[in-house]
Design a protein around this motif. Structure first.
Motif, mmCIF file in Angstrom:
data_model
loop_
_atom_site.group_PDB
_atom_site.id
_atom_site.type_symbol
_atom_site.label_atom_id
_atom_site.label_comp_id
_atom_site.label_asym_id
_atom_site.label_seq_id
_atom_site.Cartn_x
_atom_site.Cartn_y
_atom_site.Cartn_z
ATOM 1 N N ASN A 34 160.193 67.390 39.271
ATOM 2 C CA ASN A 34 161.561 67.717 38.862
ATOM 3 C C ASN A 34 161.672 69.093 38.216
ATOM 4 N N VAL B 230 169.471 64.527 46.704
ATOM 5 C CA VAL B 230 168.951 63.892 45.488
ATOM 6 C C VAL B 230 168.306 62.555 45.821
ATOM 7 N N SER C 122 164.983 63.178 47.594
ATOM 8 C CA SER C 122 163.959 63.717 46.699
ATOM 9 C C SER C 122 163.491 62.691 45.679
ATOM 10 N N THR C 123 164.289 61.641 45.449
ATOM 11 C CA THR C 123 163.905 60.608 44.492
ATOM 12 C C THR C 123 163.000 59.561 45.114
#
Length: 296
Positions: free
Chosen positions: A229, A268, A271-272
């Motif tokens: 992150n 998002v 990417s999580t």
């Protein structure tokens, strides 16, 4: 003449049994339960909004209720994200994360073993003090010196420029946590290994490393989350679009006057997913590492 002997009723001790005829073991903390549900709602609502918005079109997002389900669910945002070279950004994030976490954890484990099993010499105490001082230095306070060092080393705009500072900032906390776990290993086990003819190097890898595996998994997941992150280091130390990592790649969906909100949230979500998979795989070791010592 017969006598009557009355025996007192047992009262509860310190273990929380009945005292004075009142039942307390079955009482429930309704206030705590209500607070837990409120906190769950605070966490779930943003996640729900991110997921449903990623399946909306840009026009539908602006004309409908933000919390309403999509009228015509679509994967257009995900398709746009996949076509925007996100695979390259994902690979960069994987390289930076693995290149930072693996060396940081290995070096921290060896340093922690030396600090704990080195006999408490002045040099090792000084090294431990340096590591503890590193916990007090935030990343934001050192970004300019780090930038100048990277420039002098001619590593600017490379993935190595992201890996080296990430290793440096991950080591202090990792050494501190692993040192505490190694101290909990009984000395009798080390003495038994020594009597069997094992060297310090063999003792470290064959005894201390397996016994501290929950702590190693815990710090690995924590450091991976921090590096994955990370935004400040990629923003300052890289410039080429091909070297962007996932947090920095979200700028791809920002125009001069508008922002493609569904595409950003789809990025998002994607990417999580790796961090979520990493947690699911290592959750038992993670929980064991976080709760170690509380049962003593």
């Amino acid at each position: 003449m017969a006598t009557t002997v009355s025996t007192p009723k047992p009262t509860a001790g310190a273990n929380g049994d009945n005292r004075g005829g009142r039942r307390t073991s079955g009482s429930r903390n309704y206030l705590g339960g209500l607070a837990g549900w409120i906190w769950l709602a605070i966490i779930i609502v943003p996640i729900y909004w991110i997921v449903i918005t990623s399946f909306k079109e840009q026009s539908e997002y602006f004309r409908t209720n933000p919390l309403a389900l999509p009228q015509n669910p679509t994967f257009a945002a995900y398709q746009q994200v996949i076509e925007s070279n996100i695979a390259r950004y994902f690979l960069n994030s994987v390289i930076v994360t693995l290149g930072s976490v693996v060396p940081a954890v290995l070096m921290s484990f060896m340093a922690a073993f030396a600090i704990v099993r080195g006999g408490g010499g002045k040099f090792l105490k000084a090294v431990n003090g340096v590591f503890l001082m590193g916990l007090a230095i935030p990343l934001q306070a050192t970004i300019i010196p780090v930038y100048l060092i990277i420039i002098r080393l001619e590593l600017y705009d490379t993935l190595i420029a992201l890996i080296l500072p990430s290793i440096a900032f991950a080591i202090p906390l990792t050494v501190l946590l692993l040192s505490n776990f190694i101290r909990d290993v009984p000395n009798e086990l080390f003495e038994s290994m020594r009597l069997d003819g094992s060297s310090e190097w063999g003792t470290m890898w064959r005894l201390a490393f397996p016994l501290t595996r929950p702590a190693i998994v815990t710090v690995s997941i924590y450091n991976a989350l921090q590096v994955w992150n990370g935004f400040l280091l990629p923003l300052v130390l890289t410039q080429s679009p091909d070297l962007r990592v996932l947090p920095l790649a979200l700028w791809t969906f920002q125009g001069q006057y508008t922002v493609n909100i569904p595409a950003v949230l789809a990025a998002v979500v994607l990417s999580t997913l790796p961090i979520l998979v990493l947690y699911v795989v290592g959750r038992r070791q993670l929980i064991a590492g976080l709760t170690a010592g509380f049962s003593k």
